[in-house]
Enzyme design. Sequence first.
Site: not given
Ligand code: PNW
Length: 465
Positions: A24, A81, A125, A169-170, A299, A301, A370, A417, A424-425
Amino acid sequence: MDERPSGTPFPAGFGWGTSTASYQIEGAVDVDGRGPSIWDTFSHTPGRIKDGTTGDRACDHYHRWEEDVALMAELGAPYYRFSLAWPRLQPGAAGGLNDKGVDFYKRLVDAMRDKGVTPWVTAYHWDLPQELEDAGGWPERDTAYRFADYAELAYGALGDHIDIWTTLNEPLCAAHLGYADGEHAPGRQEPANAIRAAHHLNLGHGLALQRWQDSRREGHRFGVTLNVVPAVAATDSPADVDAARRVDAVTNRIFLDPMLTGSYPADLIEDLAPLMDFSHVIDGDLEIIHQPLDDLGINYYQQGIITGPGPDAPDRFRAGVMAVGAGDTGRSDQGLPVTDRGWEIDPDGMVALLHRITDDYDAPPLWITENGSSWFEEPGEDGVVHDDRRIAYLDQHVRAVKRALDEGIDLRGYFVWSLMDNFEWAYGESSRFGLIHVDYDTQVRTPKDSFHWFKDVIARAGLAS
Ligand code: PNW
């Protein structure tokens, strides 16, 4: 001397930090011997990234790391990190390490340590060497062994420079988004293979921990980072409750249970029976996966509000995850405010999650590795990003962290984060999570208002009121 004003809410030594990941931010994808990863292939495939960008340059951190370390020092967070790029350290995923890759990370972490910033490293990651995907990727058992070899080599080369090591990671995103949903690299939509991928990620985690433990340096800490998405039934109807159970099994317990208890949930195996058997799990695997952990990174969200089948299961979100044995389930929301990614802002969900992990498992110390929010914001005429919404988001979550501590959770740190806007992917450069704005044309970094806010929180180890 303790310089915190009296009555400030956080324990001395609380672990404030920020997070990033190699693909990233680094760019320099064909520099100094780095090999291709699945994300290079994926981002160069038309239609995969929403704005058509790639990580070819990203934040050009590979060349601008000194400036970035200076920004870390200015922020004053004790932890940073980041992840090691497997294809930079071991291009092609075979043989010894690439010295130039090793030197890059040594320079980076030594500069950080000089400034008092503790490196927290993640071995994986998501940037799998393309060569391993060509051989079948994570659905293949061999990938787990290759990961362990790489992790062992990385620890050997960098263990004298880095004290805190995370395997993965995840794995949820790596397995489900990569192999079932297809929104992430390698973009496959093969539900049974996503479950095999999850197992081989678990196995790679356990094997890597065994290798690290065999040569553990004094004081080193080993762990893993999971994104646990609380699966909360939308109502107490049996259909919703059962849907939430199924989603929880296939997204959360599929990692938590083997890593923390040494078994796969019986209900998961039963739910998946129509799709596959578990013959990819062989005798001894679960003992390997169930290794002692010094830290568990979480992590967070948002929560997942889960509905059972039916016409009002709105927003069939994460179709892949749902397709994988979770049956016909949907995802609802709570009507809370959302970020520009549509993710609900739900700090209470983070506290509930920390309780759940504490209650359900004999868990090691927890860290939020995160948490953050995406808002696409560009500097105003004054050249500054006034990201009040991000400040409000972080403020609410830092208060939630405090609540968790007051309620007895063994929570050691909170990492935002991200340090800076980055690739961002699947959203490319169109989704910005950073405390620092990055202009991708000029590579100019500009700390946002949230950077100054977080700096102040850290300096006073608390919030203003
Ligand atoms: C995480 N979802 O990814 C990652 O660890 C990071 O690399 C990323 O940039 C960050 O969260 C923000 O997206 C996720 O779809 C990707 O719920 C997708 C999801 C959750 C976390």
